[in-house]
Design an enzyme around this catalytic site. Sequence first.
Site, PDB file in Angstrom:
ATOM      1  N   SER A 195      26.767  46.531  19.100  1.00  0.00           N
ATOM      2  CA  SER A 195      25.915  46.167  20.275  1.00  0.00           C
ATOM      3  C   SER A 195      24.865  47.216  20.569  1.00  0.00           C
ATOM      4  O   SER A 195      23.801  46.802  21.260  1.00  0.00           O
ATOM      5  CB  SER A 195      27.199  46.147  21.433  1.00  0.00           C
ATOM      6  OG  SER A 195      27.776  45.081  21.580  1.00  0.00           O
ATOM      7  N   ASP A 197      22.861  40.232  28.654  1.00  0.00           N
ATOM      8  CA  ASP A 197      23.938  41.278  28.722  1.00  0.00           C
ATOM      9  C   ASP A 197      24.673  41.064  29.951  1.00  0.00           C
ATOM     10  O   ASP A 197      24.714  39.953  30.534  1.00  0.00           O
ATOM     11  CB  ASP A 197      23.538  42.545  28.252  1.00  0.00           C
ATOM     12  CG  ASP A 197      24.422  43.095  27.469  1.00  0.00           C
ATOM     13  OD1 ASP A 197      25.404  43.752  27.590  1.00  0.00           O
ATOM     14  OD2 ASP A 197      24.333  43.403  26.204  1.00  0.00           O
ATOM     15  N   HIS A 250      27.758  48.029  29.942  1.00  0.00           N
ATOM     16  CA  HIS A 250      27.298  47.745  28.411  1.00  0.00           C
ATOM     17  C   HIS A 250      25.808  47.185  28.600  1.00  0.00           C
ATOM     18  O   HIS A 250      24.936  47.782  27.769  1.00  0.00           O
ATOM     19  CB  HIS A 250      28.046  46.714  27.915  1.00  0.00           C
ATOM     20  CG  HIS A 250      27.961  46.042  26.767  1.00  0.00           C
ATOM     21  ND1 HIS A 250      26.871  45.156  26.203  1.00  0.00           N
ATOM     22  CD2 HIS A 250      28.617  46.365  25.537  1.00  0.00           C
ATOM     23  CE1 HIS A 250      26.804  45.036  24.953  1.00  0.00           C
ATOM     24  NE2 HIS A 250      28.072  45.863  24.328  1.00  0.00           N
TER      25      HIS A 250
END
Length: 975
Positions: free
Chosen positions: A887, A684, A737
Amino acid sequence: MMDRQYLNTTSEERQRFDSSVQERRILDVVQPLFATNLPWKLEADSDHGNGLAEQINAQTAKEMFLHELVTAGLYLRELKSALSVRSFRLCLETSSDLLAFLETLVCNDILGQPRPGDTSGADNTPGIHKDKPPENEPVQVAGVPLVLDLVAKWLFQIPEPKPIALGRTEQPTVRPHDDIGALQDLCDVKKYPKLEMLGRILQESGDRACHKLINFHQRMANFQEGVRKAWHLNKCLANLRKTAPTKRFRPPAAQRIPRTKWENTTPRDLSSRLFEKLYSSVCQNQDHQVKLQLNGFDMDGFLAPPIHFNLFLPSCPTNDLWQKCQCRAIVPRKVNSLPEDVEMIVDLCEDIRALNENHHLPTVLAVHFEVVEPGHRYYLWHDPKYQLDTPQHFQDAKPTISLDYLICSGFLTDIPEGGVFGMNDKAVLALSLSRCFLHLWGTNWLKDPWTAGNIHFLAQSDEIWNPHHPFIHCSLDNSSPTSSTEATISLFSFAKLLLEIETGTRIDVDPSSVTQDEFEDTIVSILDSRGDRFGRREYNAAVDGCFHIFALVNKQSNEAGGVVDELDMMRKAIYDAIVEPLEQNFNLIPNPSKALYVKKLHLERKRGTYGVATFQPEYHQPTRKRGSTDSTMFFDGEIVRTVDERVDRAAKFFDSMDRFHAQFIQPRITKSNGLRPVKIAILDTGIEVDNSSLQGVLDNIKDSRKASGFRDWRRGSIRAVQSFVTSPGDERDVVGHGTHVAWLALKTALNVEVYIAKVSAGKQFDDNTAVAKAIHWAMDQEVDIMVMSFGSAYIDKGVSDAIDRAVTTRPHPTLVFAAASNSGLNSRPTFPATHDKVIGVYSLDGYGNDNGGLNPSRQPGGTYFGTLGVGIEMLWNNKKEARSGSSYAAPIAAGIAANCLVWLEHMLKKGYFSQDQYMWLRTIEGMRYMLRKQAMGSNGDRVGILSLAPWVLWRRDLTDVEVCTILKEGMPLFR
């Protein structure tokens, strides 16, 4: 008066039906003897009637008697709790009825046998002592405990009872104010003197000594009445078990399929005569076809008329329609009893034409054919009023889909790879076909080799009905008997057919176009390359056995040394070499009765066209071209208001996850269990270790490990961080994220170690080289799971090849989870979620609803997994937001899989799973299977999303053993 006393009974007055009760004591002693396969000789009630029918009825009665006596023993051993007075009385009544019948089976001469301690007995009486023991000492019998001798001595000292009628229980009169112990008076009467003596001799001398004391010659009606009494006792005991069930889990008892009756010639004889009569009843101006249903389980039970065969006959002369037909075999003497409007069939083609032209007529052609001695005339009859009790949608189905088509279309591959036939379905299908192959050997139904091309399934649109029992397609002609060469080709073709069913792939070799040695070498080489895959040793033995039939026949012929029936020897050899191994293969199924259920299979998993059903073409995702600027992006879609009800649902999801952890995961994570932490790689945007949400879950994990006694509880769960972007060494997450993805994986799973691979510095990137490098790095760390919460509209070959290596190498293949995308129904899932070895994850709310509006489209027939990904509260830069996206569903699904691996390793250590079962469940196919077991979906939605929630499988009322049993029901067969 007695009933009033029962109604007023308190709980303290419950009675035990144990050895203190005469009926129970005698049953315990004599039941093992009568529960053996004794040589009963049952005589008909009259001297008239069909000898074959009487023989069948006698065999059925003996089998039912044996079954009921064995079942009674099982129930009696489980009857340990105290009973209400009503239940106690019913036990006495039903057991007295059975004992009264058993008393009639014992010879009267037994009463002349000397009792223990009696010196007047005959010298040749087995087990009877001649020396009189001292008056003040109990009788001692070798091998019998002292307490039994005391009970026996008490039995022989009580007064003789009054004669009682067969099947009736003597009921004493009980006064209202009598103590409840007055019921014991019912047990203090010696009503079964012959059974008592039989029990003593049985204890002293065993079963064989007692055989000469039993009258095996019985009238049929009397014996059947005894079977009914045993059935009444079992019904009573079964109801008692229902009223007082035990909470202790018992795995389901092994259910073995009955041995195939290869000696039974009725199916062969009747099917052969049916074929001849069908041929003589159709017009001879063209070749006619016929399709016979191959139901080996029904065919093996054909013993005497009436029996039936299910057929499909074509229309004449076009052959474009198939008419369902049921042919019932009837004995000639019953022809006169047929309805007056029954019609003799003169021209079968004309009858089929009339049915097709007149829609008001029955949809099923009912045909009766007489069963007569060979050489005699017999006829076909049509009963226009006879109608099968068949659902309309089943009547509309036709046998139009060949097994060859299913194999070539991939429907018989492993279910995780897109097949629809499970391994248990294949076991049932193979056994059914082999039984039919045995019973039809030597008939015209086998004059053409059985191949995948002439095995047809009953289908309608995109569904197959009853896939265990297809139809064989053959020509109606008057062929000559099968030659030895044709018999060999039939056997070799059947070996090929079995192997194609098992492997799900076509074998492009024809036994008629190559030498026998070349064909056998081809099949054996395939078997050798497969080995004992999934423990299918028995199945492989059946395939190999097709090549050794004639050797077994020659061996039988040499051992017989005289005139023998060659057809019987062939049938015996086919059973020994083919059918029996497939019986053993079937018996490996954890739940055989469930595997035999009539079912239908959906064919929309694959695309293409067949029959009247047309499917959408399969979508092929394009490969990224060199120089393309299309970006790969992360999916953290919309921001949800924190007061939205979906936020509350997400919180409730995590509450349920905490309860699941507390019952099923946390107790397993102890120092003494020695479980290896599951390793998860997060590919990620990096990680921000100072994030307060992340630190909170890390602190909770440390506290949990400290409470469980781990010395290394201070050791952090984040084991390694590596950057693969243009600025190495900077692993920080600047967009949040990657941090949130790692936080969700840790929040969902316990006992995990996280490996962070930074593949992008922003929410989208163009170069996928970092992803491929990160996958190789994660493999070097020997991670168990990878999470990729990003996607692209194009396939990157380098990343795809890296995934292929990750999921296939090492002892423990890596499980890869990826986000499906957030682009809605107007777009398709993205790569790598579309990779066939990757589990793509869709976003749902905390209740499993697809109400986020983010999920991409799905293709009919696919299996799609989703879990919580909507309304998740997150903290970034001291700002709380509720975000949604696939996600965030991907790391939660990965955490669920990590919990599965922790639990699986613990079950392996406890011996609940074998090593083979454990290793398969760790593969991508096995994990998909486990995820389906803990998923819920909407009924009838063929393109819906299965909502992952561990508590669907690990319910709070289940134990580990029960969960293991549920998983084993649909797993492949292992050694």
